[in-house]
Design a protein around this motif. Structure first.
Motif, mmCIF file in Angstrom:
data_model
loop_
_atom_site.group_PDB
_atom_site.id
_atom_site.type_symbol
_atom_site.label_atom_id
_atom_site.label_comp_id
_atom_site.label_asym_id
_atom_site.label_seq_id
_atom_site.Cartn_x
_atom_site.Cartn_y
_atom_site.Cartn_z
ATOM 1 N N LEU A 44 0.659 -1.261 0.001
ATOM 2 C CA LEU A 44 -0.029 -0.020 0.107
ATOM 3 C C LEU A 44 0.804 1.211 -0.075
ATOM 4 C CD1 LEU A 44 -2.841 1.310 0.272
ATOM 5 C CD2 LEU A 44 -2.437 1.300 2.827
ATOM 6 N N THR A 45 0.702 2.019 -1.010
ATOM 7 C CA THR A 45 1.626 3.262 -1.195
ATOM 8 C C THR A 45 0.758 4.458 -1.211
ATOM 9 O OG1 THR A 45 3.222 2.016 -2.548
ATOM 10 C CG2 THR A 45 3.086 4.491 -2.515
ATOM 11 N N ALA A 46 0.988 5.410 -0.357
ATOM 12 C CA ALA A 46 0.300 6.662 -0.259
ATOM 13 C C ALA A 46 1.515 7.613 -0.564
ATOM 14 C CB ALA A 46 -0.323 7.040 0.888
ATOM 15 N N GLY A 47 1.210 8.505 -1.584
ATOM 16 C CA GLY A 47 2.206 9.469 -1.940
ATOM 17 C C GLY A 47 1.784 10.718 -2.656
ATOM 18 N N VAL A 48 2.826 11.624 -2.829
ATOM 19 C CA VAL A 48 2.279 13.106 -3.486
ATOM 20 C C VAL A 48 3.168 13.006 -4.647
ATOM 21 C CG1 VAL A 48 2.409 15.765 -3.479
ATOM 22 C CG2 VAL A 48 1.700 14.190 -1.251
ATOM 23 N N ILE A 49 2.594 13.368 -5.939
ATOM 24 C CA ILE A 49 3.322 13.372 -7.169
ATOM 25 C C ILE A 49 2.880 14.685 -7.861
ATOM 26 C CG2 ILE A 49 3.511 10.820 -7.424
ATOM 27 C CD1 ILE A 49 1.038 11.296 -9.544
ATOM 28 N N GLN A 50 3.703 14.998 -8.690
ATOM 29 C CA GLN A 50 3.411 16.195 -9.532
ATOM 30 C C GLN A 50 4.041 15.696 -11.081
ATOM 31 O OE1 GLN A 50 5.239 20.057 -8.812
ATOM 32 N NE2 GLN A 50 3.443 21.074 -9.944
ATOM 33 N N GLN A 51 3.142 15.424 -11.982
ATOM 34 C CA GLN A 51 3.419 14.958 -13.092
ATOM 35 C C GLN A 51 4.328 16.113 -14.044
ATOM 36 O OE1 GLN A 51 0.095 13.120 -14.416
ATOM 37 N NE2 GLN A 51 0.370 11.385 -13.517
ATOM 38 N N ASP A 52 3.929 17.387 -13.920
ATOM 39 C CA ASP A 52 4.505 18.715 -14.566
ATOM 40 C C ASP A 52 4.508 19.616 -14.011
ATOM 41 O OD1 ASP A 52 5.049 20.628 -16.498
ATOM 42 O OD2 ASP A 52 4.786 19.158 -18.254
ATOM 43 N N THR A 53 5.529 20.532 -13.814
ATOM 44 C CA THR A 53 5.442 21.844 -13.201
ATOM 45 C C THR A 53 4.352 22.559 -13.313
ATOM 46 O OG1 THR A 53 7.068 22.796 -14.612
ATOM 47 C CG2 THR A 53 8.124 21.740 -12.919
ATOM 48 N N ASP A 54 3.612 22.364 -14.644
ATOM 49 C CA ASP A 54 2.653 23.366 -14.631
ATOM 50 C C ASP A 54 1.149 22.557 -14.519
ATOM 51 O OD1 ASP A 54 3.991 25.209 -16.429
ATOM 52 O OD2 ASP A 54 3.701 24.018 -18.265
ATOM 53 N N LEU A 55 1.221 21.536 -13.480
ATOM 54 C CA LEU A 55 0.287 20.788 -13.178
ATOM 55 C C LEU A 55 0.234 20.808 -11.617
ATOM 56 C CD1 LEU A 55 -0.032 17.610 -15.549
ATOM 57 C CD2 LEU A 55 -1.361 19.537 -15.478
ATOM 58 N N PRO A 56 -1.223 20.703 -11.126
ATOM 59 C CA PRO A 56 -1.111 20.499 -9.562
ATOM 60 C C PRO A 56 -0.545 19.329 -9.065
ATOM 61 C CG PRO A 56 -3.272 20.202 -10.568
ATOM 62 C CD PRO A 56 -2.311 20.669 -11.336
ATOM 63 N N VAL A 57 0.010 19.411 -7.616
ATOM 64 C CA VAL A 57 0.345 18.115 -7.313
ATOM 65 C C VAL A 57 -0.987 17.329 -6.828
ATOM 66 C CG1 VAL A 57 2.387 19.086 -6.051
ATOM 67 C CG2 VAL A 57 0.261 19.032 -4.833
ATOM 68 N N MET A 58 -0.948 15.878 -6.859
ATOM 69 C CA MET A 58 -1.966 15.058 -6.420
ATOM 70 C C MET A 58 -1.421 14.120 -5.336
ATOM 71 S SD MET A 58 -3.339 14.101 -9.929
ATOM 72 C CE MET A 58 -1.743 13.318 -10.618
ATOM 73 N N VAL A 59 -2.321 13.520 -4.470
ATOM 74 C CA VAL A 59 -2.255 12.704 -3.809
ATOM 75 C C VAL A 59 -2.735 11.328 -4.301
ATOM 76 C CG1 VAL A 59 -2.766 11.696 -1.466
ATOM 77 C CG2 VAL A 59 -2.158 13.980 -1.596
ATOM 78 N N VAL A 60 -1.827 10.404 -4.128
ATOM 79 C CA VAL A 60 -2.319 8.962 -5.126
ATOM 80 C C VAL A 60 -1.967 8.116 -4.085
ATOM 81 C CG1 VAL A 60 -1.930 9.798 -7.119
ATOM 82 C CG2 VAL A 60 0.029 8.581 -5.773
ATOM 83 N N VAL A 61 -3.085 7.153 -4.024
ATOM 84 C CA VAL A 61 -2.808 5.843 -3.005
ATOM 85 C C VAL A 61 -3.166 4.481 -4.065
ATOM 86 C CG1 VAL A 61 -3.945 4.507 -1.231
ATOM 87 C CG2 VAL A 61 -4.070 6.854 -1.105
ATOM 88 N N ALA A 62 -2.161 3.606 -3.764
ATOM 89 C CA ALA A 62 -2.169 2.483 -4.679
ATOM 90 C C ALA A 62 -2.108 1.088 -3.749
ATOM 91 C CB ALA A 62 -1.133 2.536 -5.712
ATOM 92 N N LEU A 63 -2.686 0.084 -4.121
ATOM 93 C CA LEU A 63 -2.622 -1.020 -3.456
ATOM 94 C C LEU A 63 -2.170 -2.085 -4.675
ATOM 95 C CD1 LEU A 63 -2.677 -2.877 -0.962
ATOM 96 C CD2 LEU A 63 -5.129 -3.356 -1.450
ATOM 97 N N GLU A 64 -0.827 -2.616 -4.490
ATOM 98 C CA GLU A 64 -0.306 -3.369 -5.406
ATOM 99 C C GLU A 64 0.341 -4.862 -5.110
ATOM 100 O OE1 GLU A 64 2.607 -0.527 -8.365
ATOM 101 O OE2 GLU A 64 2.540 0.185 -6.129
ATOM 102 N N GLN A 65 0.179 -5.724 -5.849
ATOM 103 C CA GLN A 65 0.414 -6.904 -5.887
ATOM 104 C C GLN A 65 1.931 -6.881 -6.034
ATOM 105 O OE1 GLN A 65 -1.161 -9.377 -4.249
ATOM 106 N NE2 GLN A 65 0.607 -10.900 -4.215
ATOM 107 N N PRO A 66 2.911 -7.335 -5.640
ATOM 108 C CA PRO A 66 4.217 -7.386 -5.808
ATOM 109 C C PRO A 66 4.568 -8.324 -7.129
ATOM 110 C CG PRO A 66 4.613 -7.499 -3.691
ATOM 111 C CD PRO A 66 2.998 -7.796 -3.984
ATOM 112 N N GLY A 67 5.499 -8.014 -8.240
ATOM 113 C CA GLY A 67 5.739 -8.901 -9.051
ATOM 114 C C GLY A 67 6.654 -9.975 -8.722
ATOM 115 N N PRO A 68 6.773 -11.110 -9.380
ATOM 116 C CA PRO A 68 8.077 -11.966 -8.997
ATOM 117 C C PRO A 68 9.509 -11.503 -9.115
ATOM 118 C CG PRO A 68 7.137 -12.408 -11.239
ATOM 119 C CD PRO A 68 6.417 -11.192 -10.783
ATOM 120 N N GLN A 69 10.140 -11.834 -8.059
ATOM 121 C CA GLN A 69 11.504 -11.511 -8.033
ATOM 122 C C GLN A 69 12.358 -12.256 -9.118
ATOM 123 O OE1 GLN A 69 12.611 -9.058 -5.754
ATOM 124 N NE2 GLN A 69 10.447 -9.151 -5.051
ATOM 125 N N LEU A 70 13.070 -11.092 -9.789
ATOM 126 C CA LEU A 70 13.922 -11.754 -10.821
ATOM 127 C C LEU A 70 15.369 -12.067 -10.387
ATOM 128 C CD1 LEU A 70 12.603 -9.679 -13.707
ATOM 129 C CD2 LEU A 70 12.094 -11.818 -13.395
#
Length: 70
Positions: A44-70
């Motif tokens: 579970l990841t909660a973070g703040v991102i800004q995709q471009d300096t002209d865009l506002p910042v966003m809080v995103v939350v994601a629940l991910e299943q980890p992939g296989p270890q290579l």
């Protein structure tokens, strides 16, 4: 900004099942601020991102299943 959102996660019904996870170098590159937990083998990841300096910042939350270890 993330600090305003974290109490909703940490005070949720899932809080007793969350275990703090380590941040990676990729997390530091992708997010302005980030917190990570494990939950039943998922990340579970909660973070703040800004995709471009002209865009506002966003809080995103994601629940991910980890992939296989290579």
């Amino acid at each position: 900004m993330l600090a305003d959102f974290l109490p909703e996660i940490e005070g949720s019904a899932l809080a007793g099942h969350l275990v703090t996870a380590e941040r990676t170098a990729a997390d530091e590159d992708e997010f302005i601020e980030v917190e990570k937990w494990t939950l039943d083998g998922r990340i579970l990841t909660a973070g703040v991102i800004q995709q471009d300096t002209d865009l506002p910042v966003m809080v995103v939350v994601a629940l991910e299943q980890p992939g296989p270890q290579l």
